[in-house]
Design a protein around this motif. Structure first.
Motif, mmCIF file in Angstrom:
data_model
loop_
_atom_site.group_PDB
_atom_site.id
_atom_site.type_symbol
_atom_site.label_atom_id
_atom_site.label_comp_id
_atom_site.label_asym_id
_atom_site.label_seq_id
_atom_site.Cartn_x
_atom_site.Cartn_y
_atom_site.Cartn_z
ATOM 1 N N LYS A 61 -15.468 -64.085 -55.450
ATOM 2 C CA LYS A 61 -14.990 -62.825 -56.012
ATOM 3 C C LYS A 61 -15.639 -62.553 -57.368
ATOM 4 O O LYS A 61 -15.983 -61.411 -57.692
ATOM 5 N N ALA A 62 -15.836 -63.610 -58.170
ATOM 6 C CA ALA A 62 -16.304 -63.433 -59.552
ATOM 7 C C ALA A 62 -17.814 -63.561 -59.692
ATOM 8 O O ALA A 62 -18.392 -63.039 -60.653
ATOM 9 N N GLY A 63 -18.479 -64.273 -58.777
ATOM 10 C CA GLY A 63 -19.894 -64.564 -58.951
ATOM 11 C C GLY A 63 -20.799 -63.395 -58.631
ATOM 12 O O GLY A 63 -20.405 -62.426 -57.981
ATOM 13 N N SER A 64 -22.053 -63.534 -59.094
ATOM 14 C CA SER A 64 -23.047 -62.505 -58.800
ATOM 15 C C SER A 64 -23.590 -62.699 -57.387
ATOM 16 O O SER A 64 -23.678 -63.823 -56.877
ATOM 17 N N ARG A 65 -23.941 -61.604 -56.742
ATOM 18 C CA ARG A 65 -24.375 -61.655 -55.345
ATOM 19 C C ARG A 65 -25.647 -62.473 -55.191
ATOM 20 O O ARG A 65 -25.806 -63.202 -54.203
ATOM 21 N N LYS A 66 -26.530 -62.403 -56.160
ATOM 22 C CA LYS A 66 -27.803 -63.104 -56.063
ATOM 23 C C LYS A 66 -27.613 -64.617 -55.981
ATOM 24 O O LYS A 66 -28.254 -65.307 -55.186
ATOM 25 N N VAL A 67 -26.699 -65.137 -56.798
ATOM 26 C CA VAL A 67 -26.447 -66.580 -56.802
ATOM 27 C C VAL A 67 -25.679 -66.997 -55.543
ATOM 28 O O VAL A 67 -25.951 -68.037 -54.948
ATOM 29 N N LEU A 68 -24.713 -66.176 -55.141
ATOM 30 C CA LEU A 68 -23.826 -66.564 -54.043
ATOM 31 C C LEU A 68 -24.540 -66.544 -52.701
ATOM 32 O O LEU A 68 -24.163 -67.286 -51.785
ATOM 33 N N LEU A 69 -25.565 -65.671 -52.529
ATOM 34 C CA LEU A 69 -26.241 -65.577 -51.241
ATOM 35 C C LEU A 69 -26.860 -66.903 -50.817
ATOM 36 O O LEU A 69 -26.937 -67.207 -49.625
ATOM 37 N N GLU A 70 -27.291 -67.705 -51.807
ATOM 38 C CA GLU A 70 -27.907 -68.989 -51.469
ATOM 39 C C GLU A 70 -26.885 -69.955 -50.877
ATOM 40 O O GLU A 70 -27.235 -70.828 -50.074
ATOM 41 N N ALA A 71 -25.622 -69.798 -51.277
ATOM 42 C CA ALA A 71 -24.595 -70.719 -50.790
ATOM 43 C C ALA A 71 -23.912 -70.236 -49.527
ATOM 44 O O ALA A 71 -23.116 -70.979 -48.935
ATOM 45 N N VAL A 72 -24.180 -68.989 -49.097
ATOM 46 C CA VAL A 72 -23.469 -68.420 -47.959
ATOM 47 C C VAL A 72 -23.664 -69.226 -46.685
ATOM 48 O O VAL A 72 -22.678 -69.532 -45.980
ATOM 49 N N PRO A 73 -24.875 -69.608 -46.283
ATOM 50 C CA PRO A 73 -25.019 -70.332 -45.009
ATOM 51 C C PRO A 73 -24.196 -71.611 -44.947
ATOM 52 O O PRO A 73 -23.505 -71.870 -43.950
ATOM 53 N N SER A 74 -24.262 -72.407 -46.033
ATOM 54 C CA SER A 74 -23.518 -73.665 -46.037
ATOM 55 C C SER A 74 -22.011 -73.431 -45.997
ATOM 56 O O SER A 74 -21.283 -74.039 -45.199
ATOM 57 N N VAL A 75 -21.525 -72.522 -46.843
ATOM 58 C CA VAL A 75 -20.087 -72.270 -46.912
ATOM 59 C C VAL A 75 -19.597 -71.662 -45.604
ATOM 60 O O VAL A 75 -18.530 -72.046 -45.091
ATOM 61 N N TRP A 76 -20.347 -70.729 -45.031
ATOM 62 C CA TRP A 76 -19.892 -70.087 -43.795
ATOM 63 C C TRP A 76 -19.853 -71.077 -42.639
ATOM 64 O O TRP A 76 -18.958 -71.013 -41.791
ATOM 65 N N HIS A 77 -20.802 -71.992 -42.629
ATOM 66 C CA HIS A 77 -20.785 -73.008 -41.578
ATOM 67 C C HIS A 77 -19.503 -73.842 -41.661
ATOM 68 O O HIS A 77 -18.860 -74.126 -40.641
ATOM 69 N N ASP A 78 -19.145 -74.225 -42.883
ATOM 70 C CA ASP A 78 -17.911 -75.016 -43.060
ATOM 71 C C ASP A 78 -16.666 -74.192 -42.733
ATOM 72 O O ASP A 78 -15.722 -74.691 -42.105
ATOM 73 N N VAL A 79 -16.657 -72.926 -43.157
ATOM 74 C CA VAL A 79 -15.480 -72.086 -42.935
ATOM 75 C C VAL A 79 -15.292 -71.805 -41.452
ATOM 76 O O VAL A 79 -14.162 -71.893 -40.925
ATOM 77 N N SER A 80 -16.357 -71.453 -40.752
ATOM 78 C CA SER A 80 -16.232 -71.150 -39.321
ATOM 79 C C SER A 80 -15.775 -72.372 -38.542
ATOM 80 O O SER A 80 -14.985 -72.267 -37.598
ATOM 81 N N GLY A 81 -16.259 -73.534 -38.957
ATOM 82 C CA GLY A 81 -15.798 -74.750 -38.296
ATOM 83 C C GLY A 81 -14.328 -75.039 -38.582
ATOM 84 O O GLY A 81 -13.592 -75.486 -37.698
ATOM 85 N N MET A 82 -13.903 -74.757 -39.811
ATOM 86 C CA MET A 82 -12.508 -74.986 -40.178
ATOM 87 C C MET A 82 -11.575 -74.039 -39.418
ATOM 88 O O MET A 82 -10.483 -74.424 -38.995
ATOM 89 N N ILE A 83 -11.999 -72.792 -39.234
ATOM 90 C CA ILE A 83 -11.157 -71.827 -38.516
ATOM 91 C C ILE A 83 -10.928 -72.266 -37.082
ATOM 92 O O ILE A 83 -9.823 -72.113 -36.530
ATOM 93 N N LYS A 84 -11.929 -72.840 -36.482
ATOM 94 C CA LYS A 84 -11.817 -73.251 -35.086
ATOM 95 C C LYS A 84 -11.101 -74.581 -34.915
ATOM 96 O O LYS A 84 -10.766 -74.965 -33.795
ATOM 97 N N SER A 85 -10.852 -75.287 -36.017
ATOM 98 C CA SER A 85 -10.234 -76.612 -35.930
ATOM 99 C C SER A 85 -8.724 -76.485 -35.759
ATOM 100 O O SER A 85 -8.125 -75.447 -35.998
ATOM 101 N N GLY A 86 -8.096 -77.573 -35.371
ATOM 102 C CA GLY A 86 -6.658 -77.589 -35.203
ATOM 103 C C GLY A 86 -5.896 -77.619 -36.510
ATOM 104 O O GLY A 86 -4.703 -77.315 -36.554
ATOM 105 N N THR A 87 -6.584 -77.979 -37.589
ATOM 106 C CA THR A 87 -5.900 -78.048 -38.889
ATOM 107 C C THR A 87 -5.409 -76.678 -39.315
ATOM 108 O O THR A 87 -4.294 -76.536 -39.831
ATOM 109 N N ALA A 88 -6.252 -75.659 -39.117
ATOM 110 C CA ALA A 88 -5.871 -74.310 -39.543
ATOM 111 C C ALA A 88 -4.717 -73.758 -38.716
ATOM 112 O O ALA A 88 -3.934 -72.935 -39.207
ATOM 113 N N ALA A 89 -4.606 -74.204 -37.474
ATOM 114 C CA ALA A 89 -3.565 -73.649 -36.605
ATOM 115 C C ALA A 89 -2.163 -73.996 -37.086
ATOM 116 O O ALA A 89 -1.205 -73.279 -36.793
#
Length: 1268
Positions: free
Chosen positions: A286-314
């Motif tokens: 929310k607070a960071g600049s888009r230029k810096v955050l774009l580099e971290a998007v692939p890694s973070v999204w991979h972790d988030v999508s995996g977490m959503i599909k896991s049983g922990t989130a349910a």
């Protein structure tokens, strides 16, 4: 200090009170704020001044006082915000200055800042951290200071986790983290601020400053915390890691979050760490600049999508919420920030512009031009620009994830997903936004659950608020919203859907705010009837208010809507709070306007008549009847046609609601003067026979159908519907069956129906009809208690014509039914209550009919009034003594309450009879010579039905109930007495000491007679009057000797105050009168434990207060009490009775009077009682008596007697106790002859008694007898 605080608070209150009614229009801003916002500001200011002057919190109670004041503003934090600077700045200055002075490593600094941080954190909870942190110090030098102080708090172990009052550790950590979140924004490189590297060599290329490492270290620790420190640590990390000089720290933190999110550890601490990590990532994105955050998007999204599909989130709603929040922020990062050209923009943004446009008559031209612009934008003139936009590949997955979040089972997740849909859609092209809208509308398919409908409504509202839902899409959105407004799915014994209807009203509210009136005119015409239907007829108050608020918003913003202002004024927030008021008043008022009546009727007929809530079905029937006046023909033709077949529906709710509604409609049509056609009357008359033929009384729901049928018969009886003789007999049989039902609600409904049915359809001259009275009389003695209950009530509602020939038998039979049944198995309190009410009702019917008739029956009238005086009043007085108890408690109180109200009505009847007969006699005696005044005075009462004796007994019975232990009965008794004293219809004569009674019971309506501290001091004054004192005391002792502590204190306090009052008679005479009444109570209620035990306890309490022990007639009173104790204590197993008797014997034995020897002798007999605890209690009393009264035992033997009492184990072997008791008799010189004779038993019998006297056996009998 406390005294000064109290003085300050009183001064503030006095100033506010003195300022009431003064106009402060021209006062300063500070004056207005102090008056209308924080009223306790002066007290808070004085407490803060003391803290600032001392440099610390000297008085811990000051913190508690400030917190208690601030807690009142939790819902209205904006009222405190004007004072934040004057509160926060000095407190933070103390923290900063004392930390610099004492050093952050000292232990004393924590003791100083903890209570201060409690105050600051309290302000954070009230006003929010953003408002409070604006006043935190933010010098560059404070950064290291705050880090050191936070490390000190972090490394200090908490005192205890099981504490009621906070000791400040958690608050100190939160405040330090908030301070740090401000300080990390300093506009300098943090490595240049860190003094730990100033003197050493420069840092390596890939090394972080030690100060940053320290902040990251404890912030990561706090992310695993379950308290508010987690959110504040995430805030610190988001502001620190998004600084331009923190790329290495940001990369390092992203790697750490990858490790946390990838871990499969399953424990509580890991769960909290997951929550903190996701919250921190969401804050960073929310607070960071888009230029810096774009580099971290692939890694973070991979972790988030995996977490959503896991049983922990349910299993964790909070985890899913943070995942959805992070998902939407990743999507926003992937899309460039822009304002879409296709977005819908309102015409004007302020009220001033609207007024200006109207004033200059340019509204129409502006609307035309802007409509053209909007239509162009809606047609997509900027599509080429949109097509050039590069949409990332992962965006489809993100939107799919957000749409799945809209169907989540938890509201917080759906709400976060809805906001995410709105934010992401605002950065898409118009074509993609249409696809998103189509996906949202798919959530409203019939196969989806209530969660999907709720989430879809929230998403539609967000799209509308942001201008992303174009007017061209409204035609396909509005039907969906209308369905959501009426969403109600039955699940078992209840239904779900209130949250969906509430969200649908929010969508309509958003429409009103988002669109211009030209675009909303046709839409509002579609939505308005449905919104008002929900506002009037929804079961839940929040849905009714939400729909009304949405309608109000649309009326206010969309311009000249027909009757809009009138409807808004009718259906306001408060009028809709009551469901009954909404159905029967608000809806009826709105239905007069065009376009709402038939929508309301359809809603009631198709949704509310068949609702699962029984109360709602009953209200729906009444609401339908209330709407009949607007179009009677429509209801007669359309509504009745729908309802009659539904009365035989297989669904219980439908047939119950339809039966009730059909009856209410027939009655309403009759009241409107509309006559149903013959065929329609025939159809209506066949409803009940058809229900009985279908056997719909059987099985589940048979009881509520019986009540509905009774109400239906009552309605058609009111309407005088034409019925064949066969159906009349059938309906009467139905009512008689319902009168026999054990359910009291069915019986009450049947009685109401019988009353109207008999008057409308039965003729007293008919032989079959005249047998009704005989039948009900016969059923009064039926073994079935339900039959007795129903027949007693039925007799009470029969008209005069059915009672005229058998009125004496009816009255006498009901009088006998009011008495407690001889056979314990036949006793039924409800039957007696109904008999009392029926008896009084019969008396009223007989007397009123004869008053209204022109024929003077003479002697028959006199015999009726004489019967009421001799039999009815006596039966009601006996009913006042009904103290029956069963497993439900004091069920006799129901009879006593009904008897008091019946006595009041019969009193009016007798007084009216006196007035009528006296008038007749005066007319007859006009020709007779006038008698002497003395003869008139002598005959004035002998010729009256209501005389002094009856008046005295009446007041005595009522005031006795007015001082007993049940609040409801005390209040009823006081109100009955008040109505008798101040009756406006007829004056009630012959009441003794009427002036005093009127002083005790004034003619005021708002007195709280049920409050014992109010009623007892008043009624206890009647103890001074011989005619009332015995009745008052017999009721008062029940309260004094009862189990309820507050009642006992109030009653004994009132009695003692009465005895201490100095009026025109001395205290000694009061005690004598009271002692005489106490002896009367003991004799009158001989062996009646309900009264005797409380009376003995009362005597014990009075003896302890030195009452009765110093009066002249002490010997007579004590002798009377002893005589009663001999009878009452003989063979009793009641422990409370024994204890009270032993205590009374002890008090009497202590006085210097010959009677003390007799009491002492009687007390010694309990030393060999079969219960060990009674023997022990008696021994304790004997010991105290010998210490106080030396005349009972010769002086030379007193020491020996005391030794025997103190050394004997009285709760041990009973034979030993008997021997020691005999020795005490010998020492005291008392005759124990009869006692010895009674103990002369054979060894065999003695062994049997020893076995029977086993302690456990005696205790078991004791426990059983005491009711535990």
């Amino acid at each position: 200090m406390a005294a000064r605080e109290e003085e300050t608070l009183k001064t503030a209150e006095m100033e506010v009170a003195a300022d009431d009614g003064v106009d402060y229009e021209h006062d300063s801003k500070e004056t207005v704020l102090q008056r209308y916002f924080l009223q306790e500001w002066k007290l808070v200011k004085s407490l803060l001044d003391d803290i600032v002057s001392d440099g610390r919190v000297s008085d811990p109670s000051a913190v508690h006082k400030i917190r208690s004041i601030m807690d009142k503003y939790q819902e209205e934090g904006q009222l405190v915000e004007p004072y934040l600077e004057s509160m926060v700045s000095p407190l933070m200055f103390i923290i900063r200055s004392r930390t610099i002075e004492l050093d952050a490593d000292s232990d004393e600094i924590l003791e100083i800042i903890k209570p201060i941080c409690i105050i600051i954190y309290c302000l954070v909870t009230v006003c929010g951290y953003k408002a409070v942190t604006r006043f935190f110090p933010h010098q560059v030098s404070d950064l290291e200071l705050a880090v050191s102080l936070l490390e000190k708090c972090h490394n200090t172990a908490s005192v205890t986790s099981l504490r009621q009052e906070s000791t400040g550790e958690m608050e100190a950590k939160c405040v330090m983290l908030l301070w740090l979140s401000v300080l990390v924004l300093v506009p300098f490189d943090i490595s240049s601020i860190d003094t730990s590297i100033a003197s050493s060599s420069s840092l390596g290329e890939h090394e972080l400053a030690p100060l940053v490492m320290r902040i990251l270290g404890f912030s990561k620790d706090y992310l695993s915390n379950s308290g508010p420190m987690r959110t504040m640590a995430a805030l610190v990390l988001s502001r620190l890691l998004t600084r331009p000089d923190m790329p290495k720290a940001f990369t390092s933190f992203i790697e750490w979050t990858h490790e946390v999110l990838s871990s499969r550890t399953d424990d509580v601490m890991h769960h909290f760490r997951l929550l903190g990590t996701l919250e921190a990532l969401a804050a960073i994105f929310k607070a960071g600049s888009r230029k810096v955050l774009l580099e971290a998007v692939p890694s973070v999204w991979h972790d988030v999508s995996g977490m959503i599909k896991s049983g922990t989130a349910a299993t964790s709603p909070l985890l899913r919420k943070f995942l959805v929040k992070l998902t939407q922020r990743i999507g926003l990062t992937c899309l460039p920030h822009r304002t879409p050209s296709w977005r819908y923009v309102g015409r004007t943004s302020s009220l001033g512009e609207n007024i200006a446009l109207n004033a200059t008559n340019r509204n129409y031209q502006l609307n035309q031009s802007l409509s053209l612009e909007n239509s162009k934008s809606e047609l997509g003139t900027d599509y080429p620009e949109d097509e050039d936009m590069d949409v990332p590949d992962i965006l489809e997955e993100i939107i799919e994830m957000l749409l799945s979040g809209l169907k989540d089972t938890d509201t917080v997740v759906r709400w976060s997903a809805a906001k995410g849909i709105g934010r992401v859609t605002s950065r898409l092209t118009s074509r993609l936004s249409e696809e998103v809208l189509s996906s949202v509308l798919e959530l409203f398919s019939p196969g989806e659950g209530d969660g999907s409908w709720h989430g879809g409504c929230l998403a539609l509202a967000e799209l509308a608020r942001r201008g992303l839902l174009l007017p061209s899409s409204l035609p396909k959105v509005v039907p969906v919203v209308v369905k959501a407004l009426h969403y109600d799915v039955r699940r078992g014994p209840h239904s779900v859907g209130s949250h969906v209807r509430d969200a649908a009203a929010y969508v309509c509210w958003a429409f009103g705010r988002a669109y211009y009136h030209t675009d909303m005119r046709s839409i509002l015409e579609q939505l308005a009837p449905h919104l008002l239907t929900v506002a009037c007829f929804d079961r839940e108050v929040n849905c009714r208010r939400a729909a009304a608020a949405a309608f109000q918003e649309n009326v206010g913003r969309q311009g000249n809507y027909p009757h809009g202002i009138d409807i808004v004024n009718t259906a306001d927030y408060f009028s809709l709070s009551s469901r009954v008021n909404s159905y029967l008043h608000v809806a009826v008022c709105i239905a007069q306007y065009e376009g709402y009546l038939y929508a309301f009727v359809d809603e009631l007929l198709f949704n509310k008549i068949c609702h699962w809530d029984k109360g709602l079905r009953e209200l729906a029937g009444e609401a339908l009847a209330a709407l009949v006046k607007y179009d009677a023909a429509y209801f007669a033709n359309y509504a009745l046609e729908k309802l009659i077949p539904s009365t035989l529906s297989s669904d219980l709710c439908t047939r119950h609601g339809a039966t009730l509604a059909a009856g209410e409609l027939v009655l309403a049509l009759h009241q409107c003067g509309f006559e149903l056609p013959t065929e329609k009357q025939k159809n209506v008359a066949g409803i009940v026979p058809a229900i009985e033929k279908a056997r719909l009384y059987r099985g589940k729901g048979g009881e509520i159908m019986r009540a509905a049928v009774s109400r239906f018969i009552e309605c058609i009886s009111f309407s005088h519907l034409s019925l064949p003789e066969k159906i009349k007999r059938s309906l009467l049989d139905t009512l008689n069956e319902n009168l026999r039902h054990p359910n009291s609600q069915i019986q009450v409904a049947a009685v109401k129906a019988v009353k109207n049915f008999v008057q409308a359809y039965l003729n007293a001259a008919n032989a079959s009809s005249s047998s009704i009275t005989s039948k009900y009389l016969e059923l009064l003695s039926d073994p079935n208690v339900a039959v007795r209950r129903g027949s007693a009530m039925a007799l009470g509602v029969l008209p005069y014509e059915f009672l005229a020939n058998q009125w004496r038998d009816v009255v006498l039979k009901l009088c006998s039914a009011c008495a407690i049944e001889e056979n314990p198995e036949d006793r039924d309190a409800e039957a007696r209550v109904n008999a009392v009410k029926g008896l009084v009702s019969v008396c009223e019917t007989l007397t009123q009919a004869r008053e209204n008739s022109d024929v003077q029956t003479g002697e028959e009238d006199l015999s009726l009034f004489q019967l009421i005086k001799d039999e009815v009043m006596i039966s009601l007085f006996k009913a006042l003594d009904d103290y029956s108890v069963d497993n439900r408690g004091d069920v006799g109180s129901w009879v006593r309450e009904a008897a008091m109200e019946g006595l009041e009505k019969c009193t009016y009847i007798l007084c009216k009879g006196d007035s009528v007969t006296s008038t007749q006699k005066l007319d007859d005696l006009e020709s007779i010579p006038e008698p002497s005044n003395s003869n008139v005075a002598e005959n004035s009462q002998t010729c009256s039905f209501f005389d002094v004796k009856l008046a005295t007994n009446l007041v005595c019975g009522i005031v006795k109930q007015a001082v007993e232990k049940m609040d409801k009965l005390r209040e009823t008794a006081a109100k009955v007495l008040q109505r008798i004293l101040y009756c406006k219809v007829i004056f009630i004569p012959f009441i003794p000491h009427r002036e005093k009674l009127e002083e005790i019971v004034p003619n005021e309506a708002d007195f709280k007679w049920g409050v014992p501290t109010f009623s007892y001091p008043r009624f206890v004054q009647l103890l001074h009057f011989d005619c009332y004192s015995k009745s008052v005391l017999s009721g008062l002792v029940i309260s004094i000797g009862g189990l309820q502590d507050s009642l006992r204190k109030a009653a004994i306090s009132a009695l003692l105050e009465y005895l201490q009052m100095d009026e025109d008679f001395n205290n000694r005479s009061k005690e004598y009168m009271l002692s005489t009444d106490v002896l009367w109570v003991l004799q009158q209620y001989n062996r009646c434990d309900r009264v005797v035990i409380p009376t003995l306890k009362t005597i014990e309490i009075l003896f302890s207060k030195k009452i009765f022990l110093n009066m002249e007639a002490q010997t007579t009173f004590c002798a009377g009490v002893l005589d009663s104790l001999v009878v009452e204590l003989k063979g009793t197993k009641d422990f409370s009775k024994l204890y009270a008797g032993i205590a009374i014997l002890g008090y009497i034995s202590s006085v210097s009077d010959p009677i003390s020897t007799r009491a002492f002798s009687q007390l010694l007999t309990f030393l060999s009682h079969r219960y060990p605890k009674i023997r022990k209690a008696s021994a304790e009393q004997v010991y105290l008596i010998l210490m106080q009264n030396e005349s009972l035992v010769p002086e030379e033997k007193a020491e020996k007697a005391l030794e025997i009492i103190s050394e004997t184990c009285w709760d041990g072997d009973i034979e030993t106790a008997k021997q020691q008791k005999l020795e005490l008799y010998t020492i005291a010189g008392l005759d124990a002859g009869p006692l010895k004779a009674s103990n002369k038993v054979s060894t065999k019998d003695s062994d049997k008694k020893l076995v029977a006297a086993d302690e456990n056996a005696s205790y078991s009998s004791l426990v059983e007898s005491t009711g535990f």
